[in-house]
Design an enzyme around this catalytic site. Sequence first.
Site, mmCIF file in Angstrom:
data_model
loop_
_atom_site.group_PDB
_atom_site.id
_atom_site.type_symbol
_atom_site.label_atom_id
_atom_site.label_comp_id
_atom_site.label_asym_id
_atom_site.label_seq_id
_atom_site.Cartn_x
_atom_site.Cartn_y
_atom_site.Cartn_z
ATOM 1 N N ASP A 366 0.837 -1.204 0.000
ATOM 2 C CA ASP A 366 0.000 0.000 0.000
ATOM 3 C C ASP A 366 0.875 1.258 0.000
ATOM 4 O O ASP A 366 0.562 2.261 -0.649
ATOM 5 C CB ASP A 366 -0.884 0.054 1.265
ATOM 6 C CG ASP A 366 -1.771 -1.173 1.447
ATOM 7 O OD1 ASP A 366 -1.365 -2.264 1.003
ATOM 8 O OD2 ASP A 366 -2.856 -1.043 2.042
ATOM 9 N N GLU A 495 -6.701 -10.225 -5.004
ATOM 10 C CA GLU A 495 -6.650 -11.359 -4.077
ATOM 11 C C GLU A 495 -7.822 -12.319 -4.234
ATOM 12 O O GLU A 495 -7.958 -13.252 -3.450
ATOM 13 C CB GLU A 495 -6.556 -10.849 -2.640
ATOM 14 C CG GLU A 495 -5.258 -10.118 -2.377
ATOM 15 C CD GLU A 495 -5.061 -9.717 -0.928
ATOM 16 O OE1 GLU A 495 -6.008 -9.841 -0.128
ATOM 17 O OE2 GLU A 495 -3.944 -9.252 -0.602
ATOM 18 N N LYS A 607 -11.296 -8.787 -6.764
ATOM 19 C CA LYS A 607 -11.489 -7.995 -5.546
ATOM 20 C C LYS A 607 -11.081 -6.541 -5.805
ATOM 21 O O LYS A 607 -11.622 -5.608 -5.228
ATOM 22 C CB LYS A 607 -10.603 -8.599 -4.454
ATOM 23 C CG LYS A 607 -10.659 -7.938 -3.107
ATOM 24 C CD LYS A 607 -9.681 -8.632 -2.156
ATOM 25 C CE LYS A 607 -9.707 -8.038 -0.771
ATOM 26 N NZ LYS A 607 -8.632 -8.589 0.074
HETATM 27 C C1 BGC Z 1 -5.921 -5.869 -0.181
HETATM 28 C C2 BGC Z 1 -4.419 -5.749 -0.296
HETATM 29 C C3 BGC Z 1 -3.926 -4.711 0.689
HETATM 30 C C4 BGC Z 1 -4.391 -5.040 2.092
HETATM 31 C C5 BGC Z 1 -3.992 -3.977 3.103
HETATM 32 C C6 BGC Z 1 -6.287 -6.170 1.256
HETATM 33 O O1 BGC Z 1 -7.679 -6.195 1.389
HETATM 34 O O2 BGC Z 1 -6.419 -6.873 -1.013
HETATM 35 O O3 BGC Z 1 -4.074 -5.378 -1.606
HETATM 36 O O4 BGC Z 1 -2.547 -4.633 0.647
HETATM 37 O O5 BGC Z 1 -5.794 -5.143 2.089
HETATM 38 O O6 BGC Z 1 -4.581 -2.755 2.781
#
Ligand code: BGC
Length: 784
Positions: A366, A495, A607
């Site tokens: 992030d 994801e 997602k």
């Molecule tokens: C996302 C990831 C992200 C993480 C932390 C997850 O829900 O799919 O891409 O790094 O959250 O924000």
Amino acid sequence: MQQQQNPNHQVHPWELVESGFHPEDYGLNATLFSLGNGFIGLRGAFEEGFGPEPFADGCYLNGVFASEPIRYGESAYGYAKNNQRMLTVPNGKSIRLWIDGERFSLAEGELLDFERRLDMAAGILHRKLRWRSPNGKTMELHSRRLVSLTDRHLYLVHYQLTPLDFEGEVRLVSVLDAGLAQAEKSDDPRLASPIDSADIQLQESLADGEQLALVQEVLSSGFSVGSGALHKIEFDGDCAREYSQDVDRVSVEYRLDARRGQAIRLTKYVAHFAEQRAGSIGTTRLRDYLKDCSNKGFEDYAVLQRRELESFWNQADVEVRGNDALQQGMRFNLFHLFQSLGRDGRTNIAAKGLSGDGYEGHYFWDTEIYILPFFLYTQPQLARGLLEYRHSILDAARARARELAVKKGALFPWRTIGGEECSAYYPAGTAQFHINADIAYAVRHYCRASGDTDFLRDKGAEIVIEGARLWLEIGHFNPRRDNRFCISEVTGPDEYTALVDNNFYTNLMARAHLDYACEVHEWLRANAPETAAELAQRIQLDEEEPGAWRRAADAMYLPEDKGLGIHPQDDGFLDKPQWDFAGTPADHYPLLLHYHPLVIYRHQVCKQADVILGLFLQSSEFTLEQKRRDFDFYEPRTTHDSTLSACIHSIIASEVGYPDKALDYFQQVARMDLDNHHNNTQHGIHTACMGGTWLCLAQGFAGMRLHGEELSFNPYVPDGLAGYRFRLQFRGRTLELDVDGEQTSYTLVSGEPITLRHCDEILWLSEPGQSLAIDRAPARELAV
Ligand code: BGC
């Protein structure tokens, strides 16, 4: 799509205001009203507490964690061994109050007036209320709080109460409380797990001479944590004090004979220190530090705080005209980013900042992809600190690579605090190898936009080169695909698809990473031959390796589907059936809380942005038509169950000529936490999405891109906004852009002359103060 705004908050350009108390939102507001300075994070719960919600309160220190073994029912070789969990440190803001024998609590009595106000220009949280006790005594309370942006170890509470219609005894008990708030046990993977309280041992405590202190040792991680408080009471009359020390709390009680209309003021200076060295913090250090701080009063700190924020806003403010709610959302998000950012090169920004313990306080990709650009273009020295953090965890990343049979180089952890991989679910964790490329992308971006070659020489080159070596180890030249370079068994950003071959995003970003590694390697040899030689020797870099990086980059395989004219997300994505969106009830989102991962993985459902994120980050490699086709294909397949998704969709929608969609997404992003769109802001803010707000505006609406060392813009104003204005730091200069429906003006505020690109025009700003206004931005219609 008009989003539902939180009806309990007022829209204000510089403030977040809750008028009237809303107990049902107590946890949510504890997040929204949280304060921080990059080291200390303090949730916005009341001094005297309210209700039993476990996630309502908390105080955290960036980078300070407890470690605990991850317990797998069924383990396997190389699984992450330990979790690092951001620690909840003693609650220093706690104040209990009795008026004439009755305890003050908003759960009882009558609330005659209530307002809570976060002032983002001043960096102060206010709460003002009038309360009538069950026995009919009325008082007024005004509490103010600031977490000092100038003294990283300090925060202050100023608590003022005035009896309105009674005389009698007032008891104020100020507490430093190490009683651990236990997180809920939950199936939601985004929440923190409960703490093992035996891990935290009390070493020293103190309650004496207006001071309180607790020193604790975290056995699992070796942190020594010191927390202290110093008090100043202002009251015209007698005041008795009594100190007490319990196992996990120390307190001082003030007893005063209160008079009608006469204010009683308590200023509480609270300090936290932590070091990862047993026995390193003692009560003397706390005592001396607090004594020093108490030479200044609350008002002095308020002045310093405002000054610090003036300088932040001067560089970072974004004016959004024509929509007050979006203006508020933008400032709120930038303010929280500033509060969350680790500033010492050893800490970073957690997915929830320092506002809650969701995701256990872990740092993710992030930072590099969503958050860093905001700091890079507004306060580049702070962006540098984020990358220095990655350099500081290189040894752990090298060790992790070995665990995955990667013989050379480093694999950065998917989620961590101190550097160790903490992802317990590897299909959506360690398998996201793209993190290496994301970090390298950020190094390149930082170096190009700041011109900081010292960083590149001293730290950046090592991050890039060590990270790039991974690709040759996990990918191969595939004879079945014409000897193209393929990478199998990875998870991309999305994801809802895991462990796939040739994830488009991963391969695309790996290619850019390998290219950049070659460039950096040559640059280092030419510009700092001694450093290059020392590095090559230290990491045993083979002469042949850069040639292999080049060959892999040149042969990188990127999935394409000629028939559909799009980029498949990976080799198998298009063979899967589509998700039945029509048959999915609205309350079954996010899907991850309602379907087994295997159900999700076997469908075409995303997602979050994956292919289209690649198109954005490597923008110049794709045509607008291509971007539009991919957008049209993926958008209907994307749930946006991750808050990292909508901002990327907004940016590409801006670019390919869908201004209404761009604005819709921007509205969600800008007010994601304020309006609690994902219904989990009570566990903390979403810092990536906050960074995404800035991206939507600067890179979406203003169309900013960096090609080589040239900044280009393609600005427009979507219907629904009247315009916007923001500043940029670029290679030592300050620039300002002001865009409205009629024209765009570019100003060189300070620094050397510069060439910019506006659509197809080259602009030359030759001296500070010079502005160029270009008439009306072209309509966002894609000419295909
Ligand atoms: C996302 C990831 C992200 C993480 C932390 C997850 O829900 O799919 O891409 O790094 O959250 O924000």
